[in-house]
Design an enzyme around this catalytic site. Structure first.
Site, PDB file in Angstrom:
ATOM      1  N   GLU A   1       0.832  -1.217   0.000  1.00 50.35           N
ATOM      2  CA  GLU A   1       0.000   0.000   0.000  1.00 50.35           C
ATOM      3  C   GLU A   1       0.864   1.263   0.000  1.00 50.35           C
ATOM      4  O   GLU A   1       2.079   1.204   0.222  1.00 50.35           O
ATOM      5  CB  GLU A   1      -0.932   0.006   1.211  1.00 50.35           C
ATOM      6  CG  GLU A   1      -0.176   0.022   2.527  1.00 50.35           C
ATOM      7  CD  GLU A   1      -0.868   0.861   3.576  1.00 50.35           C
ATOM      8  OE1 GLU A   1      -1.262   1.995   3.261  1.00 50.35           O
ATOM      9  OE2 GLU A   1      -0.984   0.387   4.708  1.00 50.35           O
TER      10      GLU A   1
ATOM     11  N   LYS B   1      -4.824  -1.374  13.953  1.00 49.56           N
ATOM     12  CA  LYS B   1      -4.035  -0.402  14.711  1.00 49.56           C
ATOM     13  C   LYS B   1      -4.632  -0.223  16.102  1.00 49.56           C
ATOM     14  O   LYS B   1      -5.843  -0.115  16.266  1.00 49.56           O
ATOM     15  CB  LYS B   1      -3.975   0.918  13.950  1.00 49.56           C
ATOM     16  CG  LYS B   1      -2.994   0.799  12.774  1.00 49.56           C
ATOM     17  CD  LYS B   1      -2.681   2.124  12.137  1.00 49.56           C
ATOM     18  CE  LYS B   1      -3.756   2.524  11.164  1.00 49.56           C
ATOM     19  NZ  LYS B   1      -3.794   1.715   9.941  1.00 49.56           N
TER      20      LYS B   1
HETATM   21  N1  PSU Z   1      -0.666   0.716   8.506  1.00 51.18           N
HETATM   22  C1  PSU Z   1       0.373   1.463   8.958  1.00 51.18           C
HETATM   23  N2  PSU Z   1       0.296   2.811   8.766  1.00 51.18           N
HETATM   24  C2  PSU Z   1      -0.742   3.415   8.082  1.00 51.18           C
HETATM   25  C3  PSU Z   1      -1.828   2.615   7.596  1.00 51.18           C
HETATM   26  C4  PSU Z   1      -1.720   1.274   7.846  1.00 51.18           C
HETATM   27  O1  PSU Z   1       1.326   0.927   9.557  1.00 51.18           O
HETATM   28  O2  PSU Z   1      -0.734   4.628   7.902  1.00 51.18           O
HETATM   29  C5  PSU Z   1      -2.989   3.256   6.821  1.00 51.18           C
HETATM   30  C6  PSU Z   1      -3.608   2.211   5.894  1.00 51.18           C
HETATM   31  O3  PSU Z   1      -3.477   2.676   4.574  1.00 51.18           O
HETATM   32  C7  PSU Z   1      -5.049   2.127   6.318  1.00 51.18           C
HETATM   33  C8  PSU Z   1      -5.296   3.515   6.824  1.00 51.18           C
HETATM   34  O4  PSU Z   1      -5.885   1.771   5.251  1.00 51.18           O
HETATM   35  O5  PSU Z   1      -4.091   3.766   7.583  1.00 51.18           O
HETATM   36  C9  PSU Z   1      -6.583   3.568   7.646  1.00 51.18           C
HETATM   37  O6  PSU Z   1      -7.138   4.847   7.552  1.00 51.18           O
HETATM   38  P1  PSU Z   1      -8.665   5.101   7.991  1.00 51.18           P
HETATM   39  O7  PSU Z   1      -8.704   4.719   9.445  1.00 51.18           O
HETATM   40  O8  PSU Z   1      -8.915   6.575   7.755  1.00 51.18           O
HETATM   41  O9  PSU Z   1      -9.510   4.208   7.138  1.00 51.18           O
END
Ligand code: PSU
Ligand code: MN
Length: 291
Positions: A9, A141
């Site tokens: 990603e 996370k």
């Molecule tokens: N994993 C990491 N760092 C990140 C992300 C994932 O170690 O920044 C990103 C991913 O791209 C995930 C996003 O899809 O954070 C989630 O964002 P949101 O909660 O706005 O959907």
């Protein structure tokens, strides 16, 4: 024979990690996938074009360009029509990678259900529900509501696999106290599981959750008070929607004096390695019929 591909990603490059760590990490992940015999494909949008794989100059551009968009599934048409560039989230990357025929994807931690008063559920969960792909992560996370996130994944029929663990990992920490769906211990077992899941006609992803090693992790009791503080600050500053996850990750890196950043980089590397091993195992066994 083309090599089996592993999607990577790019929101982690554009929004998740500070410079210069973001570009270093992006290069390292590509090298790790290569070293394990697979072909990396960092997914992003450049000048309105969906890209499956970036060259060195393009990676560098993405890592250094200010104000690029964070692209989830709903944002593709906007980015294309405005000829914008951006990093794709887990949901965005799964969408583009699936269209390109890629079946294995490595990320850090998936998005999930946020623990705030307003409703905030990552589009990553819906993508996991309807995209047949193996997604290797370190759990969701830890800034999220993990029990609610697991409930949502259950509702959406996404198998949550503990890789060499009996517990759902909490990103920075090995343990969350929450159960997984099944434990698997080798890339071959993961490949066989996914093949069986899809042969049954199911369309959901298989979420493979790999914890950090005991040396690399930040124990939950230590990180949790910083997470509480970061969440409190986000609320006070009225930060919500797309900027929320990047804010919480950046604030945690400050509060832990870089420790959360080191853990984040380590788990991204571990996941790229495992994803490459799984891609090879899947490639070697998909000709077998299971039912
Ligand atoms: N994993 C990491 N760092 C990140 C992300 C994932 O170690 O920044 C990103 C991913 O791209 C995930 C996003 O899809 O954070 C989630 O964002 P949101 O909660 O706005 O959907
Ligand atoms: Mn969100």
């Amino acid at each position: 024979m083309p090599l089996p591909r592993v999607a990577l990603e790019s929101t982690v490059i554009t929004h998740g990690l500070p410079r210069p760590h973001n570009l270093d990490l992006a290069r390292q992940l590509e090298d790790i996938v290569h070293e394990h015999g697979a072909q990396p494909a960092t997914i992003a949008v450049l000048d309105g074009q969906i890209r499956i794989g970036l060259n060195e100059a393009e990676l560098e551009r993405l890592a250094n360009e200010p104000n690029v968009r964070k692209i989830s599934r709903r944002d593709f048409a906007t980015a294309i029509l405005k000829r914008e560039s951006g990093g794709t989230t887990v949901a965005g990357t799964m969408f583009a990678a699936h269209r390109a025929g890629i079946r294995v994807f490595a990320t850090g931690g998936i998005g999930g259900v946020h623990e705030v008063e307003t409703l905030d559920i990552s589009a990553d969960l819906q993508a996991l529900a309807d995209t047949p792909m193996i997604v290797v992560c370190a759990g969701a996370k830890a800034i999220l509501d993990l029990p609610a996130t697991l409930e949502y994944l259950e509702t959406m029929s996404v198998p949550v696999i503990g890789y060499q663990t009996d517990e759902f990992p909490a990103f920075y920490s090995r343990y969350s106290g929450l159960p997984i769906n099944a434990r698997l211990d080798t890339p071959e077992e993961v490949a066989r599981f996914a093949h069986t899941h899809w042969e049954l006609g199911l369309k959901s992803a298989v979420l493979v959750c790999q914890p950090l090693s005991p040396e690399e992790e930040i124990p939950a009791d230590k990180i949790n008070r910083y997470i509480e503080q970061a969440r409190r600050e986000a609320k006070e500053r009225d930060i919500h929607g797309q900027p929320l996850t990047p804010f919480l990750l950046a604030r945690l890196a400050e509060l832990t004096g870089g420790e959360s950043l080191r853990a984040n980089l380590a788990l991204l590397r571990n996941n790229a390695r495992l994803a490459a091993q799984i891609a090879i195992a899947l490639h070697n066994q998909t000709s077998q019929k299971v039912i």
